[in-house]
Design a protein around this motif. Structure first.
Motif, PDB file in Angstrom:
ATOM      1  N   GLY A 253       0.810  -1.228   0.000  1.00  0.00           N
ATOM      2  CA  GLY A 253       0.000   0.000   0.000  1.00  0.00           C
ATOM      3  C   GLY A 253       0.836   1.267   0.000  1.00  0.00           C
TER       4      GLY A 253
ATOM      5  N   GLY B 198      -0.298   4.390   0.362  1.00  0.00           N
ATOM      6  CA  GLY B 198      -1.048   5.528   0.903  1.00  0.00           C
ATOM      7  C   GLY B 198      -0.107   6.345   1.788  1.00  0.00           C
TER       8      GLY B 198
ATOM      9  N   GLU C  86       1.789  -1.320  -4.624  1.00  0.00           N
ATOM     10  CA  GLU C  86       0.516  -0.609  -4.623  1.00  0.00           C
ATOM     11  C   GLU C  86      -0.383  -1.164  -5.726  1.00  0.00           C
ATOM     12  OE1 GLU C  86      -1.261   1.828  -2.989  1.00  0.00           O
ATOM     13  OE2 GLU C  86      -2.706   1.649  -4.626  1.00  0.00           O
TER      14      GLU C  86
ATOM     15  N   SER D 176      -2.977   0.319  -7.238  1.00  0.00           N
ATOM     16  CA  SER D 176      -3.333   1.278  -8.288  1.00  0.00           C
ATOM     17  C   SER D 176      -2.205   1.377  -9.315  1.00  0.00           C
ATOM     18  CB  SER D 176      -3.561   2.666  -7.710  1.00  0.00           C
ATOM     19  OG  SER D 176      -4.510   2.608  -6.696  1.00  0.00           O
TER      20      SER D 176
ATOM     21  N   GLY E  86      -6.296  17.435   7.379  1.00  0.00           N
ATOM     22  CA  GLY E  86      -5.831  18.346   8.426  1.00  0.00           C
ATOM     23  C   GLY E  86      -4.683  17.690   9.187  1.00  0.00           C
TER      24      GLY E  86
ATOM     25  N   ASP F 259      -2.235  -1.425   4.010  1.00  0.00           N
ATOM     26  CA  ASP F 259      -3.211  -1.538   2.939  1.00  0.00           C
ATOM     27  C   ASP F 259      -4.597  -1.036   3.350  1.00  0.00           C
ATOM     28  OD1 ASP F 259      -3.017  -3.750   4.610  1.00  0.00           O
ATOM     29  OD2 ASP F 259      -3.723  -5.186   3.122  1.00  0.00           O
ATOM     30  N   GLY F 260      -4.635  -0.116   4.300  1.00  0.00           N
ATOM     31  CA  GLY F 260      -5.869   0.624   4.573  1.00  0.00           C
ATOM     32  C   GLY F 260      -6.920  -0.133   5.362  1.00  0.00           C
TER      33      GLY F 260
ATOM     34  N   ARG G 133     -16.354  14.934   0.875  1.00  0.00           N
ATOM     35  CA  ARG G 133     -15.234  15.874   0.935  1.00  0.00           C
ATOM     36  C   ARG G 133     -15.044  16.556  -0.413  1.00  0.00           C
ATOM     37  NH1 ARG G 133     -10.812  11.747   3.156  1.00  0.00           N
ATOM     38  NH2 ARG G 133     -12.213  10.243   2.196  1.00  0.00           N
TER      39      ARG G 133
ATOM     40  N   TYR H 143     -10.857  23.721   1.665  1.00  0.00           N
ATOM     41  CA  TYR H 143     -11.287  22.325   1.838  1.00  0.00           C
ATOM     42  C   TYR H 143     -12.536  22.322   2.703  1.00  0.00           C
ATOM     43  CZ  TYR H 143     -11.255  17.657   4.071  1.00  0.00           C
ATOM     44  OH  TYR H 143     -11.604  16.421   4.554  1.00  0.00           O
TER      45      TYR H 143
ATOM     46  N   GLY I 216      -0.895   2.044  10.227  1.00  0.00           N
ATOM     47  CA  GLY I 216      -1.844   2.962   9.576  1.00  0.00           C
ATOM     48  C   GLY I 216      -3.273   2.462   9.714  1.00  0.00           C
TER      49      GLY I 216
ATOM     50  N   PRO J 134     -13.266  10.328  11.126  1.00  0.00           N
ATOM     51  CA  PRO J 134     -12.501  11.563  10.919  1.00  0.00           C
ATOM     52  C   PRO J 134     -12.777  12.638  11.961  1.00  0.00           C
ATOM     53  CG  PRO J 134     -14.423  11.531   9.491  1.00  0.00           C
ATOM     54  CD  PRO J 134     -14.488  10.273  10.311  1.00  0.00           C
TER      55      PRO J 134
ATOM     56  N   GLY K 276      -9.810  14.136  13.244  1.00  0.00           N
ATOM     57  CA  GLY K 276      -8.838  14.405  12.174  1.00  0.00           C
ATOM     58  C   GLY K 276      -7.467  13.853  12.534  1.00  0.00           C
ATOM     59  N   GLN K 277      -7.426  12.577  12.975  1.00  0.00           N
ATOM     60  CA  GLN K 277      -6.158  12.038  13.474  1.00  0.00           C
ATOM     61  C   GLN K 277      -5.684  10.762  12.779  1.00  0.00           C
ATOM     62  OE1 GLN K 277      -3.708  12.799  15.488  1.00  0.00           O
ATOM     63  NE2 GLN K 277      -4.464  14.825  15.978  1.00  0.00           N
TER      64      GLN K 277
ATOM     65  N   SER L  19      -2.442  11.264  10.709  1.00  0.00           N
ATOM     66  CA  SER L  19      -1.294  11.606  11.570  1.00  0.00           C
ATOM     67  C   SER L  19      -0.853  10.404  12.391  1.00  0.00           C
ATOM     68  CB  SER L  19      -1.658  12.767  12.504  1.00  0.00           C
ATOM     69  OG  SER L  19      -1.724  13.962  11.766  1.00  0.00           O
TER      70      SER L  19
HETATM   71  C1  LIG Z   1     -13.812  11.762   5.571  1.00  0.00           C
HETATM   72  C2  LIG Z   1     -12.432  11.554   6.130  1.00  0.00           C
HETATM   73  C3  LIG Z   1     -11.710  12.647   6.587  1.00  0.00           C
HETATM   74  C4  LIG Z   1     -10.453  12.463   7.165  1.00  0.00           C
HETATM   75  N1  LIG Z   1      -9.760  13.544   7.634  1.00  0.00           N
HETATM   76  C5  LIG Z   1      -8.562  13.377   8.226  1.00  0.00           C
HETATM   77  C6  LIG Z   1      -7.832  14.488   8.727  1.00  0.00           C
HETATM   78  O1  LIG Z   1      -8.250  15.647   8.631  1.00  0.00           O
HETATM   79  N2  LIG Z   1      -6.629  14.257   9.331  1.00  0.00           N
HETATM   80  C7  LIG Z   1      -6.102  12.988   9.446  1.00  0.00           C
HETATM   81  O2  LIG Z   1      -4.989  12.831   9.994  1.00  0.00           O
HETATM   82  N3  LIG Z   1      -6.762  11.913   8.958  1.00  0.00           N
HETATM   83  C8  LIG Z   1      -7.969  12.071   8.358  1.00  0.00           C
HETATM   84  N4  LIG Z   1      -8.641  11.001   7.849  1.00  0.00           N
HETATM   85  C9  LIG Z   1      -8.033   9.665   7.970  1.00  0.00           C
HETATM   86  C10 LIG Z   1      -6.967   9.440   6.900  1.00  0.00           C
HETATM   87  O3  LIG Z   1      -7.482   9.734   5.630  1.00  0.00           O
HETATM   88  C11 LIG Z   1      -6.498   8.008   6.917  1.00  0.00           C
HETATM   89  O4  LIG Z   1      -6.188   7.634   8.230  1.00  0.00           O
HETATM   90  C12 LIG Z   1      -5.255   7.798   6.039  1.00  0.00           C
HETATM   91  O5  LIG Z   1      -5.501   8.183   4.724  1.00  0.00           O
HETATM   92  C13 LIG Z   1      -4.852   6.339   6.089  1.00  0.00           C
HETATM   93  O6  LIG Z   1      -3.682   6.159   5.359  1.00  0.00           O
HETATM   94  P1  LIG Z   1      -3.171   4.671   5.077  1.00  0.00           P
HETATM   95  O7  LIG Z   1      -1.970   4.829   4.237  1.00  0.00           O
HETATM   96  O8  LIG Z   1      -3.060   3.935   6.352  1.00  0.00           O
HETATM   97  O9  LIG Z   1      -4.359   3.964   4.276  1.00  0.00           O
HETATM   98  P2  LIG Z   1      -4.966   4.338   2.837  1.00  0.00           P
HETATM   99  O10 LIG Z   1      -4.919   5.790   2.598  1.00  0.00           O
HETATM  100  O11 LIG Z   1      -6.281   3.647   2.750  1.00  0.00           O
HETATM  101  O12 LIG Z   1      -3.949   3.675   1.819  1.00  0.00           O
HETATM  102  C14 LIG Z   1      -3.920   2.296   1.606  1.00  0.00           C
HETATM  103  C15 LIG Z   1      -3.210   2.039   0.289  1.00  0.00           C
HETATM  104  O13 LIG Z   1      -3.104   0.645   0.114  1.00  0.00           O
HETATM  105  C16 LIG Z   1      -3.508   0.302  -1.188  1.00  0.00           C
HETATM  106  N5  LIG Z   1      -4.031  -1.075  -1.127  1.00  0.00           N
HETATM  107  C17 LIG Z   1      -5.162  -1.482  -0.497  1.00  0.00           C
HETATM  108  N6  LIG Z   1      -5.329  -2.807  -0.665  1.00  0.00           N
HETATM  109  C18 LIG Z   1      -4.268  -3.226  -1.390  1.00  0.00           C
HETATM  110  C19 LIG Z   1      -3.881  -4.506  -1.902  1.00  0.00           C
HETATM  111  N7  LIG Z   1      -4.640  -5.594  -1.687  1.00  0.00           N
HETATM  112  N8  LIG Z   1      -2.737  -4.604  -2.613  1.00  0.00           N
HETATM  113  C20 LIG Z   1      -1.957  -3.493  -2.855  1.00  0.00           C
HETATM  114  N9  LIG Z   1      -2.303  -2.262  -2.416  1.00  0.00           N
HETATM  115  C21 LIG Z   1      -3.432  -2.138  -1.693  1.00  0.00           C
HETATM  116  C22 LIG Z   1      -4.566   1.330  -1.549  1.00  0.00           C
HETATM  117  O14 LIG Z   1      -4.750   1.443  -2.947  1.00  0.00           O
HETATM  118  C23 LIG Z   1      -3.988   2.580  -0.914  1.00  0.00           C
HETATM  119  O15 LIG Z   1      -3.108   3.259  -1.772  1.00  0.00           O
HETATM  120  C24 LIG Z   1      -9.897  11.163   7.267  1.00  0.00           C
HETATM  121  C25 LIG Z   1     -10.607  10.066   6.775  1.00  0.00           C
HETATM  122  C26 LIG Z   1     -11.870  10.264   6.210  1.00  0.00           C
HETATM  123  C27 LIG Z   1     -12.621   9.059   5.707  1.00  0.00           C
END
Ligand SMILES: Cc1cc2nc3c(=O)[nH]c(=O)nc-3n(C[C@H](O)[C@H](O)[C@H](O)COP(=O)(O)OP(=O)(O)OC[C@H]3O[C@@H](n4cnc5c(N)ncnc54)[C@H](O)[C@@H]3O)c2cc1C
Length: 399
Positions: free
Chosen positions: A10, A12, A33, A35, A47, A155-156, A179, A215, A290, A298, A301-302, A305
């Protein structure tokens, strides 16, 4: 079947930040990744509060990012319940708070990595331990497989690695989030503040990114039987306008003029705080970080971070155990990695439990219509989080 060293699933925020933190500590990692290119548009903006800036400072990208967004100085809460608009709270913020375009954050983390560190178009299908070597075997949807020494699941919220670790399934808030970004080529007139408009179970937030870009988000009750196509930007805009028909003109204007490409809708998912308390976040040389570990709503907003903090702590613990000295990852002993992951989980567990619990209670308070439940959530928040901003003081420490 190839044999790889450290594999991060992932690209992200957390995956890229982890790759960067490991790189800075001399540990080579490859990010895989699904994508075909960087996912830098979805979600519009994010944020980042003081604890997130501390982590970005450690990653060495904070200075670059500071140039992309203005500093937000205060929060203003506007209550729209009842007939008249009422300002219920205004807080001046000491610590650094900025709202970054996701594109700026993701692109900056990516640009700081050595070229070729991220492989696109690699969607993980499954993971298992090789019965003979006990190394993790990753299988991708194109039929290819690799054996890795170490796997870090970033991977989210719908993580395959979290499922492999037998973490309990994530849950849904009865809320959805829209958003978007609105551009003002001739400049907007909003103060450098985070304005929150609250009416019944609907929360609208507005934060300027710079003098020309704003935003905004809207959290609102989600009706499971809703037939609307929340993927279509025009449907998202019209449905949001309809939901906010009783809101002031300044809110309408934001949504009417939104950049259509920036609009997205998300069902709000979380890992229950009590599951975080007991969950097994690592097994052998496999770990999650992550959202894969601690997806949360959200409301504070953490989430992002917390993922940046994970990256710093994970790379530091791996380096502390001497996993950074070997050429080609030869010092990545199974015992050393297991010990590093156990220490990482130990350091992170209570931090993410508290963040998730505060987020959960805040989200449930927003979504419930029961007065009794509202009182209960308020009491719990006061009791457990007397200083509601103490989570911002957290320092993940030096990389
Ligand atoms: C409405 C909303 C508002 C938010 N606002 C804030 C804010 O203001 N401040 C803040 O700190 N946080 C905020 N967040 C939370 C923040 O967006 C997430 O915590 C953060 O994006 C998570 O990052 P990540 O890399 O852990 O996961 P993700 O961003 O989900 O990234 C996961 C990555 O893994 C990839 N992936 C998934 N499955 C696979 C697979 N099987 N094989 C290969 N790749 C894969 C995906 O394509 C993606 O690129 C908000 C969330 C939401 C929903």
């Amino acid at each position: 079947m190839d044999d790889d060293g450290v594999v991060i699933i992932g690209a992200g925020i957390c995956g890229l930040a982890t790759a960067l933190a490991l790189h800075k500590k001399g540990i080579k990692a490859v990010v895989m990744e699904r994508s075909e290119s960087l996912r830098n548009v979805t979600g519009a903006a994010i944020g980042i509060r003081p604890n997130g800036w501390r982590a970005l400072d450690q990653l060495g990208v904070a200075e670059t990012l500071r140039h992309t967004a203005i500093r937000v100085k205060r929060e203003r809460i506007i209550s729209l319940d009842g007939r008249r608009q009422k300002e219920i709270s205004l807080t001046n913020w000491d610590g650094e708070t900025r709202c970054l375009r996701r594109k700026d954050l993701i692109d900056t983390l990516y640009a700081a990595l050595p070229p070729g560190n991220v492989k696109f178009g690699c969607q993980l299908e499954s993971i298992k331990f090789d019965p003979y070597s006990t190394k993790p075997v990753l299988r991708f949807i194109d039929g290819s497989s690799i054996i890795a020494k170490v796997v870090i699941g970033c991977d989210g919220g719908k993580s395959i690695i979290a499922d492999f670790l037998n973490l309990k399934p994530t849950k849904m808030f009865p809320l959805g989030g829209v958003r978007g970004l609105t551009s003002y080529p001739n400049g907007h007139s909003y103060d450098h503040e985070f304005a929150r408009f609250q009416k019944d179970n609907i929360l609208v937030g507005r934060i300027p990114i710079n003098d020309n870009l704003v935003y905004w988000f809207c959290a609102h009750p989600y009706i499971p039987k809703d037939e609307k196509n929340w993927e279509d930007p025009e449907v998202i805009r019209q449905s949001t306008l309809e939901l906010l028909r009783d809101h002031p003109q300044e809110v309408h204007e934001l949504i009417e003029n939104a950049d259509m490409k920036s609009l997205s809708f998300t069902r709000l998912r979380y890992r229950a705080p009590w599951d975080l308390l007991t969950g097994t976040f690592c097994k052998g040389t496999v770990v999650v970080a992550g959202d894969a570990m601690h997806v949360m709503g959200p409301f504070l907003g953490q989430g992002g971070s917390a993922g940046l903090e994970d990256a710093v702590v994970l790379a530091r613990t791996m380096a502390q155990l001497g996993l950074n000295n070997g050429k080609g990852g030869s010092k990545l002993t199974v015992h050393g990695v297991e010990e590093a992951f156990n220490r990482f989980v130990k350091q992170r567990r209570m931090r993410v439990v508290r963040l998730s619990l505060q987020t959960y209670l805040t989200g449930m308070l927003l979504s419930t219509t029961s007065l009794l439940k509202k009182i209960m959530y308020i009491m719990l928040l006061i009791l457990l989080f007397h200083n509601k901003n103490s989570h911002l003081d957290y320092d993940c420490g030096d990389l």
